[in-house]
Design a protein around this motif. Sequence first.
Motif, PDB file in Angstrom:
ATOM      1  N   ALA A  60      42.355  28.393  46.181  1.00 16.97           N
ATOM      2  CA  ALA A  60      41.770  29.458  46.132  1.00 16.97           C
ATOM      3  C   ALA A  60      40.841  30.125  44.662  1.00 16.97           C
ATOM      4  O   ALA A  60      40.730  30.877  44.578  1.00 16.97           O
ATOM      5  CB  ALA A  60      42.953  30.144  44.555  1.00 16.97           C
ATOM      6  N   HIS A  61      40.385  28.733  43.944  1.00 13.18           N
ATOM      7  CA  HIS A  61      39.172  29.019  43.190  1.00 13.18           C
ATOM      8  C   HIS A  61      37.978  29.570  44.230  1.00 13.18           C
ATOM      9  O   HIS A  61      36.908  30.220  44.106  1.00 13.18           O
ATOM     10  CB  HIS A  61      39.376  27.728  42.228  1.00 13.18           C
ATOM     11  CG  HIS A  61      38.143  28.079  41.753  1.00 13.18           C
ATOM     12  ND1 HIS A  61      36.749  27.904  41.860  1.00 13.18           N
ATOM     13  CD2 HIS A  61      38.091  28.313  40.018  1.00 13.18           C
ATOM     14  CE1 HIS A  61      35.624  28.328  40.641  1.00 13.18           C
ATOM     15  NE2 HIS A  61      36.902  28.333  39.493  1.00 13.18           N
ATOM     16  N   THR A  62      38.125  28.389  45.440  1.00 11.40           N
ATOM     17  CA  THR A  62      37.229  29.155  46.705  1.00 11.40           C
ATOM     18  C   THR A  62      36.921  30.362  46.702  1.00 11.40           C
ATOM     19  O   THR A  62      36.275  30.569  47.078  1.00 11.40           O
ATOM     20  CB  THR A  62      37.130  28.108  47.450  1.00 11.40           C
ATOM     21  OG1 THR A  62      36.656  26.453  46.761  1.00 11.40           O
ATOM     22  CG2 THR A  62      35.512  28.404  48.501  1.00 11.40           C
ATOM     23  N   LEU A  63      38.361  30.869  47.204  1.00 12.99           N
ATOM     24  CA  LEU A  63      38.551  32.318  47.502  1.00 12.99           C
ATOM     25  C   LEU A  63      37.358  33.557  46.730  1.00 12.99           C
ATOM     26  O   LEU A  63      37.292  34.277  47.070  1.00 12.99           O
ATOM     27  CB  LEU A  63      39.879  32.223  48.226  1.00 12.99           C
ATOM     28  CG  LEU A  63      39.979  33.838  48.466  1.00 12.99           C
ATOM     29  CD1 LEU A  63      39.953  34.276  49.784  1.00 12.99           C
ATOM     30  CD2 LEU A  63      41.553  34.581  48.427  1.00 12.99           C
ATOM     31  N   LYS A  64      38.279  33.210  45.447  1.00 11.38           N
ATOM     32  CA  LYS A  64      37.528  34.215  44.619  1.00 11.38           C
ATOM     33  C   LYS A  64      36.489  34.548  44.011  1.00 11.38           C
ATOM     34  O   LYS A  64      36.153  34.920  43.337  1.00 11.38           O
ATOM     35  CB  LYS A  64      38.987  33.589  43.473  1.00 11.38           C
ATOM     36  CG  LYS A  64      40.598  34.093  43.656  1.00 11.38           C
ATOM     37  CD  LYS A  64      41.236  35.059  44.102  1.00 11.38           C
ATOM     38  CE  LYS A  64      40.787  36.006  42.694  1.00 11.38           C
ATOM     39  NZ  LYS A  64      40.952  37.186  43.320  1.00 11.38           N
TER      40      LYS A  64
END
Length: 169
Positions: A60-64
């Motif tokens: 999720a952090h990578t996506l954001k």
Amino acid sequence: MRRLLDGLYDSAAALAALCMVALLIAVLLSIAGRQLHFHISGLDAYAGYLMAGAGFLALAHTLKRGEHIRVTLLLASLSGGKRQALELFALALGSLLALLFAWYSVRLAWQSHSFNDISTGNDATPLWLPQIGMAVGAVILAVACLDELVLEWRGQRVAPSSGEALRNE
């Protein structure tokens, strides 16, 4: 709400970082064990669990942050309504897939707990324990995908620039 979601993504990334540190310690212990002739049972399996946990918790952090691999050739040639329609389609499809992935990941961990499923190694770890990292990471990824979809729908999404073109060799 924005601060809560960003805190969720950052907390998952922090847990992923802790998994990476624990993975490093496990690998160093394994190397030291070979050199000093001692063996810690199940250490390879735990290293694998930590690696999977780190990967899933960081999704999720990578996506954001815009660091997931995207094919932007078609997207770059579009503008206005066509570009937003393609973004919405991609985010809706990605959200659907992330929700399905989250559902089945949680279901797998729950079933492993219900059936008392254990690893086949001599450490006999209950499999639901390492599967929690995957399930939590998948749920947070689904939340992040839905977050991006809602932001794009409202016209508030700021597509992060990953600087990918600057890093190619």
